[in-house]
Design a protein around this motif. Sequence first.
Motif, PDB file in Angstrom:
ATOM      1  N   VAL A 311      83.347 -44.181  26.434  1.00 47.68           N
ATOM      2  CA  VAL A 311      82.367 -43.442  27.239  1.00 47.68           C
ATOM      3  C   VAL A 311      81.368 -42.820  26.278  1.00 47.68           C
ATOM      4  CG1 VAL A 311      82.020 -41.621  28.937  1.00 47.68           C
ATOM      5  CG2 VAL A 311      84.125 -42.980  28.966  1.00 47.68           C
ATOM      6  N   THR A 312      80.071 -43.064  26.496  1.00 48.01           N
ATOM      7  CA  THR A 312      79.036 -42.577  25.583  1.00 48.01           C
ATOM      8  C   THR A 312      77.979 -41.791  26.347  1.00 48.01           C
ATOM      9  OG1 THR A 312      77.790 -44.624  25.827  1.00 48.01           O
ATOM     10  CG2 THR A 312      79.367 -44.534  24.021  1.00 48.01           C
ATOM     11  N   GLU A 313      77.246 -40.962  25.597  1.00 48.11           N
ATOM     12  CA  GLU A 313      76.105 -40.241  26.150  1.00 48.11           C
ATOM     13  C   GLU A 313      74.929 -41.206  26.301  1.00 48.11           C
ATOM     14  OE1 GLU A 313      76.022 -37.296  27.189  1.00 48.11           O
ATOM     15  OE2 GLU A 313      77.501 -36.055  26.138  1.00 48.11           O
ATOM     16  N   ASN A 314      73.848 -40.694  26.916  1.00 46.46           N
ATOM     17  CA  ASN A 314      72.654 -41.523  27.056  1.00 46.46           C
ATOM     18  C   ASN A 314      72.080 -41.926  25.702  1.00 46.46           C
ATOM     19  OD1 ASN A 314      72.795 -41.408  29.829  1.00 46.46           O
ATOM     20  ND2 ASN A 314      71.492 -39.590  29.978  1.00 46.46           N
ATOM     21  N   ASP A 315      72.292 -41.071  24.716  1.00 45.82           N
ATOM     22  CA  ASP A 315      71.781 -41.391  23.384  1.00 45.82           C
ATOM     23  C   ASP A 315      72.750 -42.230  22.572  1.00 45.82           C
ATOM     24  OD1 ASP A 315      73.765 -39.566  22.996  1.00 45.82           O
ATOM     25  OD2 ASP A 315      72.544 -38.092  21.913  1.00 45.82           O
ATOM     26  N   ALA A 317      75.933 -41.428  21.860  1.00 48.75           N
ATOM     27  CA  ALA A 317      76.977 -40.651  21.190  1.00 48.75           C
ATOM     28  C   ALA A 317      78.318 -40.871  21.890  1.00 48.75           C
ATOM     29  CB  ALA A 317      76.620 -39.173  21.197  1.00 48.75           C
ATOM     30  N   TYR A 318      79.377 -41.005  21.092  1.00 40.17           N
ATOM     31  CA  TYR A 318      80.713 -41.292  21.619  1.00 40.17           C
ATOM     32  C   TYR A 318      81.321 -40.023  22.196  1.00 40.17           C
ATOM     33  CZ  TYR A 318      85.628 -42.777  21.587  1.00 40.17           C
ATOM     34  OH  TYR A 318      86.920 -43.078  21.938  1.00 40.17           O
ATOM     35  N   ILE A 319      81.717 -40.106  23.487  1.00 39.07           N
ATOM     36  CA  ILE A 319      82.345 -38.956  24.136  1.00 39.07           C
ATOM     37  C   ILE A 319      83.853 -39.059  24.033  1.00 39.07           C
ATOM     38  CG2 ILE A 319      82.648 -37.773  26.344  1.00 39.07           C
ATOM     39  CD1 ILE A 319      79.885 -38.715  27.145  1.00 39.07           C
TER      40      ILE A 319
END
Length: 779
Positions: A311-315, A317-319
């Motif tokens: 799961v990643t952010e819009n930019d 980045a790994y959540i």
Amino acid sequence: MTLKRAVLRFVAFVSVRSSNPELLRAQFSALSRLIPLLYFVLVANAWVLGIAFIHHAPIWLSVYGPLVLTGVCLLRVVLWWRKRHVAVTDQRVVSELRRANVLAGVLGAASSAWALSLFPYGDAYAQSYVAFVLIVSALGTMFCLAHLCSAALAVATVGGGFFICFFLATENPIFVAMTVNVLLVIGVSVVVILTQYRDFVRMVNASTEAMSREREQSRLLRMIDDMPVAVMTVEPDTLNINYANETSKRLIRRIEHLLPLKADDLLGTCIDVFHRHPQHQRRILADPANLPHNARIKLGPEVLDLKVSAVTENDGAYIGPMLTWALVTKEVESEQRILQMAHYDTLTGLPNRATFYEELERRLSTPGNRVGLLFVDLDGFKLVNDTRGHRIGDTLLTQVASRLRAACNTPATMVGRLGGDEFAVLVPHDNAEETEALARRVIEALGVPYDLDYDRSIQIGASIGMALAPRHGETGEALLSRADMALYAAKAAGKGVSRMFMPEMETRIQDRIRLEGKLRATLETREGLFVFYQPIVAINGDVVTAREALVRWYHPQRGWISPGEFVPVAEQSGLIDQLGAFVLDAACREAAGWADGARVAVNVSASQLGKGTLVCAVQDALAVSGLMPGRLEIEVMETALLGDEQEIIAELNSLRSFGVRVALDDFGTGYSSLAHLRAFPFDKIKIDGSFVRDAVERPDCAAVVQAVATLGRRLGVSTVAEGVETQAHLDRVREEGCSEVQGYLFSRPQPTDRDAPMVEELNRAEARKRQARQNQVPA
């Protein structure tokens, strides 16, 4: 200003706009389908008009004009044909539609100008025909271009303008009136085309919107379909569960007894509890580059299907990882069952044909590998299956499979079921002696009686064909084919034996195929086919009661061919019906002319029974020949009753219902059973000649003859002793009580008086051939 706005709106309405690509593609598609029709209308009208003026106008006008138009149209059609399957871009669609607008105007103007140029050369009727062609061409072209409104209006404007201006200028009242009518028709047509075009645009737009909505719905459905049944998210550092949906909790409650936690304690628990080796799982989840990751985890009897994605952010980045999982125990069991069914026989558990063939090809493809193949066919299984039922047959096959496993239990030996009662054994060597020894052990093991029920013991046998690789073939297909040929030879040798493939077996198969071809050709012409007759006489020898019809075949290259050779070929190839019909027809026609009124007996093969065709064939033969039904005897062997007995008995009853007699042939051999005599009231029982010939010396054979004769008297049917060749034979069967006899003592099978000269000539020709061959043999 209002006029200018109206003109601009009209221009916008009829122009090719690129803002709606779906509409443009729909216009292009519709126009492409109608282009050939459009050109056909123009060319046809031009030629008809040109021919009408060919004697009035100059040839360059009446002929060359249509030729030019035809050339232009053909060129356009050729271009259209070549590009009909070419993928089109939006730019090309716009370009083609704009070109269509221009061509519509140009062709409308050119065809109108040409047609009007013919006007001065015609009389009043011809001039009226010019007007008619002009308006028909214009209207036809307009409706062909209806989906491209701009092109249709261009034709209406140009073609209609030419027509109106020209005919108004004639000041002829008729033409002026015609012009008014044409103006009205064109106006109505324009309204219709505009209406159709508007509806077309609405339809295309509605379709586009529907497809757009469908795509949106499809995306939404895919999202819903991809939505996991159970979802959990975990902290990327600790791998502790920080979210679990209700579905996850419900599934956990189902397997709580297999886990060291409860469903209500799921949050905050490390996902290590699901994995037997958590270190491996931690290494994968520690780096998002390893995701997505799929795994199946076994917890006791349950199987978990786990899918881990990042799961990643819009930019970007790994959540953290998201786990979707489900219990797939039933699915895994189904997959295993499907895999088992795909590769193994469901009844015996042995590898099926596909798996066996795959393993055979795999071993053969290994360089230097040598294999042996045993093709096993059960002897007598069909009889058991037909008489005892399929349940007993299935039980028998499972026991056969068990015995094959036990007999072929050496390493790398594979046993498979190819289908029905056919099995195969694959051995890891090409040693002929060892392969033959294994075949003998298999035959011995399968020949031991089978205890299938508390009161049922059945004995069958097995025949085996063998082939070795690479000696007898280097492919699975070749090896199976040659093992099958060897099996055929084993069956022919008396069953219960094994045979190794030999090249001459393949030669015999080819000879059989050639013989089938010769027989097929002979049955088409019936040249060389004869029916001989052998009398059946009363026991005192002075009255001929019947004559048996026996088919004989003479081939120009092979000479006389034995019925024992070509009749089985006819049965196996499906030619027996044609051969049987020939004998039946010939026998009925011949018997109709016998002065003594004797009956004629015709043998019927088991292959002819049970198909529902015999009764019609007999009725046709009797009708054509005029023979009374009571003078025809149909002879059937008892083995014919071992198939679909009910159907066959019904067919024989139909024959007896209209007077045809039915005899049981060769009784005493094979599967003789009193049940068959009870199931059908035969008119005659024929005792096999092997018992008759041995009855003089062997008391057991004499007892069989006596028993059948006594049985015949008790049943009220006549008994015929076959194979009576000597006076001793005749005395013995008379003593045992037979009522009729047949054999060489009285007569060999003889041709009819009509065929006798030809048969005699053929026999002399054969004698000359034999003499010539003997003369060629060196001393």
